[in-house]
Design an enzyme around this catalytic site. Structure first.
Site, PDB file in Angstrom:
ATOM      1  N   ARG A  85      42.743  87.947 -63.995  1.00  0.00           N
ATOM      2  CA  ARG A  85      43.138  88.633 -62.777  1.00  0.00           C
ATOM      3  C   ARG A  85      41.952  88.705 -61.819  1.00  0.00           C
ATOM      4  O   ARG A  85      40.787  88.807 -62.240  1.00  0.00           O
ATOM      5  CB  ARG A  85      43.583  90.054 -63.149  1.00  0.00           C
ATOM      6  CG  ARG A  85      44.090  90.923 -62.003  1.00  0.00           C
ATOM      7  CD  ARG A  85      45.412  90.435 -61.528  1.00  0.00           C
ATOM      8  NE  ARG A  85      46.129  91.487 -60.781  1.00  0.00           N
ATOM      9  CZ  ARG A  85      46.983  91.229 -59.812  1.00  0.00           C
ATOM     10  NH1 ARG A  85      47.217  89.984 -59.445  1.00  0.00           N
ATOM     11  NH2 ARG A  85      47.623  92.211 -59.210  1.00  0.00           N
ATOM     12  N   THR A 127      54.267  84.518 -56.752  1.00  0.00           N
ATOM     13  CA  THR A 127      53.686  84.257 -58.058  1.00  0.00           C
ATOM     14  C   THR A 127      54.370  83.027 -58.636  1.00  0.00           C
ATOM     15  O   THR A 127      55.393  82.586 -58.132  1.00  0.00           O
ATOM     16  CB  THR A 127      53.916  85.494 -58.957  1.00  0.00           C
ATOM     17  OG1 THR A 127      53.420  86.626 -58.276  1.00  0.00           O
ATOM     18  CG2 THR A 127      53.248  85.381 -60.296  1.00  0.00           C
ATOM     19  N   THR A 164      49.041  83.742 -59.750  1.00  0.00           N
ATOM     20  CA  THR A 164      49.509  84.164 -58.433  1.00  0.00           C
ATOM     21  C   THR A 164      48.422  84.146 -57.367  1.00  0.00           C
ATOM     22  O   THR A 164      47.223  84.211 -57.670  1.00  0.00           O
ATOM     23  CB  THR A 164      50.085  85.594 -58.515  1.00  0.00           C
ATOM     24  OG1 THR A 164      50.654  85.964 -57.272  1.00  0.00           O
ATOM     25  CG2 THR A 164      49.018  86.599 -58.912  1.00  0.00           C
ATOM     26  N   ASN A 195      49.522  86.339 -54.928  1.00  0.00           N
ATOM     27  CA  ASN A 195      50.218  87.538 -54.484  1.00  0.00           C
ATOM     28  C   ASN A 195      51.314  87.152 -53.509  1.00  0.00           C
ATOM     29  O   ASN A 195      52.381  86.730 -53.927  1.00  0.00           O
ATOM     30  CB  ASN A 195      49.278  88.594 -53.888  1.00  0.00           C
ATOM     31  CG  ASN A 195      49.965  89.954 -53.756  1.00  0.00           C
ATOM     32  OD1 ASN A 195      50.799  90.300 -54.594  1.00  0.00           O
ATOM     33  ND2 ASN A 195      49.627  90.708 -52.742  1.00  0.00           N
ATOM     34  N   ASP A 208      47.476  94.696 -54.048  1.00  0.00           N
ATOM     35  CA  ASP A 208      48.044  95.248 -55.277  1.00  0.00           C
ATOM     36  C   ASP A 208      47.343  96.520 -55.738  1.00  0.00           C
ATOM     37  O   ASP A 208      47.795  97.181 -56.666  1.00  0.00           O
ATOM     38  CB  ASP A 208      48.020  94.201 -56.398  1.00  0.00           C
ATOM     39  CG  ASP A 208      49.281  93.356 -56.410  1.00  0.00           C
ATOM     40  OD1 ASP A 208      50.180  93.614 -55.585  1.00  0.00           O
ATOM     41  OD2 ASP A 208      49.376  92.428 -57.233  1.00  0.00           O
ATOM     42  N   SER A 228      48.973  94.747 -61.911  1.00  0.00           N
ATOM     43  CA  SER A 228      49.888  93.626 -61.701  1.00  0.00           C
ATOM     44  C   SER A 228      51.238  93.923 -62.334  1.00  0.00           C
ATOM     45  O   SER A 228      51.352  94.773 -63.219  1.00  0.00           O
ATOM     46  CB  SER A 228      49.299  92.359 -62.334  1.00  0.00           C
ATOM     47  OG  SER A 228      50.245  91.309 -62.343  1.00  0.00           O
ATOM     48  N   SER A 229      52.255  93.200 -61.883  1.00  0.00           N
ATOM     49  CA  SER A 229      53.575  93.271 -62.503  1.00  0.00           C
ATOM     50  C   SER A 229      53.870  92.044 -63.362  1.00  0.00           C
ATOM     51  O   SER A 229      54.957  91.937 -63.942  1.00  0.00           O
ATOM     52  CB  SER A 229      54.664  93.383 -61.419  1.00  0.00           C
ATOM     53  OG  SER A 229      54.548  94.585 -60.709  1.00  0.00           O
ATOM     54  N   GLY A 244      57.877  86.998 -58.714  1.00  0.00           N
ATOM     55  CA  GLY A 244      58.766  87.942 -58.072  1.00  0.00           C
ATOM     56  C   GLY A 244      58.208  89.324 -57.831  1.00  0.00           C
ATOM     57  O   GLY A 244      58.967  90.272 -57.643  1.00  0.00           O
ATOM     58  N   GLY A 245      56.872  89.492 -57.860  1.00  0.00           N
ATOM     59  CA  GLY A 245      56.323  90.810 -57.587  1.00  0.00           C
ATOM     60  C   GLY A 245      56.827  91.844 -58.583  1.00  0.00           C
ATOM     61  O   GLY A 245      56.859  91.607 -59.792  1.00  0.00           O
TER      62      GLY A 245
END
Length: 575
Positions: free
Chosen positions: A113, A387, A405, A407, A429, A458-459, A479-480
């Site tokens: 990340r 992403t 990603t 973002n 984020d 993050s998701s 897809g966030g």
């Protein structure tokens, strides 16, 4: 299947690009024709399978399996290729997560990340009155965290077999010799043209004289040179030397804050995978700073006591149950979740049977919940989106799930001058201000506040499901904030509703994230279910699409079925 052919003549009047006439010799990676390729939505294979957001990237991964590489080799090659052929989300200027389960039962969770630069601070996106300035963390140089993808690929390489110079070569070929673009990519490049010109300080390969069309050839000479430096010098070819200088010079021209020291200090981190069971299956997910694994754990365990299979797919009863689990998990996300290197995240408490049972005690199957009343749960002693996903499985039982990603689509819309790649806008984020929503409407608290060297929440939810302790599913999606709920629904579709893999991936999905207090429903969602949910008191919101799920399933007898989501140019490849 969709076949692409070259049409027209393309004149590129930009830095890092050159003209390529239609009908000239195909631009090839070894064994890959980048001028003529098909989008394959379903592939059955005996030896190995790759599914990703772009057919050329899937083919690059498959080529490594054919060369004797394993699933990690394929995942690395696919990511390098995505950085070229899928610039909206594939990247070397962003970051991601890898979850793997290797033959011999070794489990891996690799965090690459992005990180906040050393000059970042908590209030950097607030105005003089203390209000969040949304655009400041989304577009331009100040929106970018320190990229992690290159470090992540080299960290993962210890589990691969082939030399990195081999794994990166298809990407170099695609960048240097060009590839034909799809209609979707042409649309994306055209739609973002003004942003590319506005936020980049040098001419970029994504802008040409006239609009892009399907079948045009995109050539990225500067990106090819950057990839060659990585091929020659390893990750130092990115985080040090010429490429690092180009990144910092771009920052200085545009008001960004990433320094040479920030780049040199970046490290990918191996973390302890998140493990839990669901109806006899073992699930391996990504831990913090990805909320995806923890949310998936909470949601699946909250519905496990209920016989959701008997309720049926997309019925008012099953959708309501899953929605209420989603509501409660996302409320916890906003309060408790962040980079565990900086804040205490009470993972054991949040996933305990007693806690999750208590979270659902006010669930009423007859009426809608309310996010003003259903807030985060009480944890004793607690202290304070574009992403892309790829899945790989090989014949030896190595399973790899990677979500990576920039973002937002095309990240910060800022291309590094002379280096040819886009920078992320992952600083969005973070919680710019407690209670202030980000790009995806997610509300965060102090646990996800900005701090130097911190990784933003993050998701992303790369996920592996084991059946009888052997790989059964490799799954994930972009897809966030819809990522965890899309993976959640895909797993339930397969395990509880016994759906085919194609239906499990492609049937309409829905999403709830606590705030805003509504259910997002995708095109094609059953009208009778929508009407019933409205009568219960739910607010519904129509969305064109939710996610682009990539799944590989091990079928009885050991063959692999790979399904690429119909929502994009995603493509499966296997042999």
């Amino acid at each position: 299947m969709h076949s692409l052919v070259v049409t027209g003549t393309l004149l590129l009047l930009t830095a890092g690009a050159s003209a390529q006439k239609a009908g000239s010799p195909p631009a090839k990676g070894p064994g890959i024709d980048a001028y003529h390729y098909t989008i394959t939505k379903n592939s059955t294979a005996a030896h190995g399978a790759v599914v990703s957001a772009h057919p050329l990237a899937s083919l690059a991964g498959l080529e490594m399996l054919r060369k004797g590489g394993n699933a990690v080799d394929a995942a690395i090659a696919t990511q390098w290729a995505l950085a070229v052929v899928y610039p909206g989300a594939g990247n070397i200027g962003g970051g991601g997560f890898m979850v793997a389960r290797l033959a011999g039962n070794k489990e891996i969770a690799l965090d690459y990340r992005e990180m906040a630069p050393s000059r970042a601070h908590r209030d950097m996106y607030l105005d003089s009155k203390g209000n969040a300035i949304a655009d400041k963390s989304l577009n331009g140089h100040l929106a970018s965290g320190v990229p992690g993808t290159v470090a992540g690929l080299f960290a993962a390489h210890q589990y691969a077999r082939l030399p990195m110079k081999v794994l990166i070569q298809p990407a170099i070929d695609f960048a240097e010799k060009g590839f034909v673009i799809t209609a979707a990519e042409a649309h994306g490049l055209n739609a973002n043209r003004e942003d590319f010109e506005h936020f980049s300080t040098r001419p970029v390969a994504f802008v040409k004289n006239g609009p892009w069309q399907q079948g045009d050839t995109l050539i990225q000479k500067e990106l090819a040179a950057t990839l060659k430096r990585i091929q020659a010098y390893g990750q130092q070819g990115f985080y040090e030397g010429k490429t690092a200088r180009l990144i910092v010079e771009e920052m200085q021209r545009g008001g960004g804050i990433i320094t040479l020291e920030d780049l040199k200090a970046y490290k990918a981190k191996f973390r302890q995978p998140l493990n839990f069971s669901y109806r006899g299956y073992n699930i391996i997910g990504m831990p913090m700073p990805s909320s995806g694994g923890l949310l998936l754990n909470q949601m699946l365990k909250m519905i496990e006591p209920y016989n959701i299979g008997a309720m049926g797919f997309a019925t008012p009863a099953s959708v309501q149950l899953m929605t209420e689990a989603e509501r409660r998990a996302y409320a916890d996300r906003a309060r408790y979740m962040g980079d565990a290197d900086f804040v205490k995240v009470p993972v054991k408490a949040l996933t305990s049977e007693a806690y999750l049972k208590n979270r659902m005690k006010d669930y009423d199957p007859q009426k809608a919940g309310n996010s003003r009343q259903t807030v985060e749960g009480v944890v004793p002693g607690y202290e304070s989106e574009e992403t892309t996903h790829l899945s790989v499985l090989d014949k030896e039982g190595n399973a790899v799930a990677v979500t990576t990603t920039l973002n937002n689509g095309y990240g910060s819309r800022t291309v590094v001058g002379g280096a040819g790649f886009l920078l992320n806008d992952e600083m969005d984020d973070f919680s710019a201000k407690p209670g202030s929503p980000n790009l995806f409407g997610a509300v965060g608290g102090t646990a996800n506040a900005i701090a130097p060297g911190k990784r933003m929440l993050s998701s992303m939810a790369p996920t592996i499901v084991l059946k009888n302790r052997k790989p059964f599913l490799v799954a994930g999606t972009p897809g966030g904030t819809t990522i965890p709920t899309s993976v959640f629904q895909t797993i339930v579709n397969i395990i509880d509703f016994n759906m085919t893999l194609d239906d499990a991936v492609n049937k309409p999905k829905f999403h709830h994230q606590w705030l805003p207090d509504r259910i997002d429903i995708e095109n094609g969602f059953p009208e009778s279910t929508s009407d019933a949910l409205k009568k219960m008191g739910y607010q519904l919101y129509d969305r064109k699409q939710i996610g682009r799920t990539e799944v590989i399933k091990v079928m009885p007898g050991g063959k692999l079925e790979a399904v690429a989501d119909h929502r994009g140019d995603d493509s499966a490849a296997g042999f």
